[in-house]
Design an enzyme around this catalytic site. Structure first.
Site, short mmCIF file in Angstrom:
data_model
loop_
_atom_site.label_atom_id
_atom_site.label_comp_id
_atom_site.label_asym_id
_atom_site.label_seq_id
_atom_site.Cartn_x
_atom_site.Cartn_y
_atom_site.Cartn_z
N GLU A 39 0.84 -1.21 0.00
CA GLU A 39 0.00 0.00 0.00
C GLU A 39 0.87 1.25 0.00
OE1 GLU A 39 -2.66 0.00 3.33
OE2 GLU A 39 -3.77 -1.73 2.58
N LYS A 191 1.80 -2.23 -41.01
CA LYS A 191 2.26 -3.11 -39.93
C LYS A 191 1.10 -3.98 -39.47
CE LYS A 191 2.42 -1.73 -35.45
NZ LYS A 191 2.76 -0.83 -34.33
N THR A 224 7.63 -2.08 -26.10
CA THR A 224 8.64 -3.15 -26.14
C THR A 224 9.72 -2.87 -27.19
OG1 THR A 224 7.44 -4.34 -27.87
CG2 THR A 224 6.87 -4.86 -25.59
N GLY A 226 9.19 -3.40 -30.33
CA GLY A 226 8.92 -4.30 -31.46
C GLY A 226 8.64 -3.55 -32.76
#
Ligand code: R5P
Length: 292
Positions: A39, A191, A224, A226
């Site tokens: 918390e 893409k 990421t 990618g």
């Protein structure tokens, strides 16, 4: 005391400081203590204006924690200030703006309710992934673009016959805006992302326009890496010269910076909506214009 307070959330301290200076507001910091059970105890360490408070807090990882902290700061500010503006430079969950697969929850719909319930009367975001997410907010919304600030940075560099490229069709308008301001051509690649695995493929076939030219890959965010890696590998096969990346939000998950550089990118330039090594572009002036 100024009749304007800027409350800086931990993830956005430096941006909040620049913003407070620009709009001549009183800067109030917040402190976080995390208990052993996970918390958070959040404390505002200064006096807030009775008139208007502006919370500055990006919602990057840990996303759910930073989201709860942002809502808590808004809620506390609303107890004191009659108007509370939420500046969320990077809006986490913005990609969850529709039901892509049956049963998926549109988290932006939930956030729309939460920000209003916490007490914000307006939300300002920078280059939100898609404007669709903002439709779920009943409060005022404003999306500002970091593209002019990114273009100003790239204008100072000397590039070889540069061309602006979006890694996907979704980013076409952003690339167009960048190219218009930068005075260059632009292309949007095709893409495909597998909705289940998240894997990215570039579907565009050969393009001859990039051969021997420096490329600026423009995107709203890198998560990421990618998308950028696949686009770079494709462009290198098309015999482009150097590849630069201009993006607003560089999350750079799982060592993305290193992997992107390995794929052949010379430099990543991002905005300070997420503070890190690549955040070389300050967007406080652009946000300030949306407040005043
Ligand atoms: C996708 O539509 C976005 O504009 C970005 O290209 C994407 O979210 C980046 O994610 P990643 O770095 O994981 O490919």
């Amino acid at each position: 005391m100024s009749n304007l307070s800027v409350i800086s959330g931990k993830p956005s301290e430096s941006l909040a400081k620049s913003l407070a200076k620009r709009i001549k507001a009183n800067l109030v910091k917040s402190e976080i203590r995390i208990f052993p059970d996970g918390e958070s105890k959040i404390t505002i360490t200064g006096k807030l204006s009775k008139k208007k408070s502006i919370i500055v807090q990006s919602i990057y990882p840990p996303v759910d924690t930073n989201l709860l902290h942002a809502l808590s700061l808004i809620s506390k500010a609303k107890e004191i200030s009659s108007q509370v503006i939420a500046v969320i430079p990077y809006m986490g969950y913005a990609r969850q703006d529709r039901e892509f697969l049956p049963g998926e929850i549109i988290t932006m719909k939930v956030l729309g309710k939460l920000f209003a319930a916490a007490g914000a009367s307006k939300i300002i975001v920078v280059d939100i992934h898609s404007q669709i997410g903002l439709k779920y907010f009943s409060i005022k919304t404003k999306n500002v673009s970091a593209v002019p600030d990114l273009v100003a940075y790239f204008k100072k560099m000397s590039l070889k016959n540069p061309i602006v490229i979006s890694p996907d069709q979704g980013g076409k308008n952003r690339a167009k805006e960048f190219a218009l301001k930068f005075d260059s051509e632009y292309i949007a690649l095709k893409k495909n992302r597998d909705r289940k695995t998240g894997k990215v493929k570039i579907k565009t076939k050969n393009i001859d326009k990039v051969s021997g030219r420096d490329v600026i890959l423009v995107d709203d965010m890198i998560s990421t890496g990618g998308s950028i890696i696949k686009a770079t590998q494709f462009l290198k096969k098309q015999k482009c010269n150097r590849v630069y990346v201009a993006c607003t939000h560089a999350l750079l998950m799982n060592n993305a910076e290193e992997r992107i550089k390995k794929s052949g990118v010379t430099r990543i330039v991002s905005a300070n909506t997420i503070p890190n090594k690549t955040s070389l572009v300050d967007v406080s002036k652009t946000i300030a214009k949306a407040i005043i």
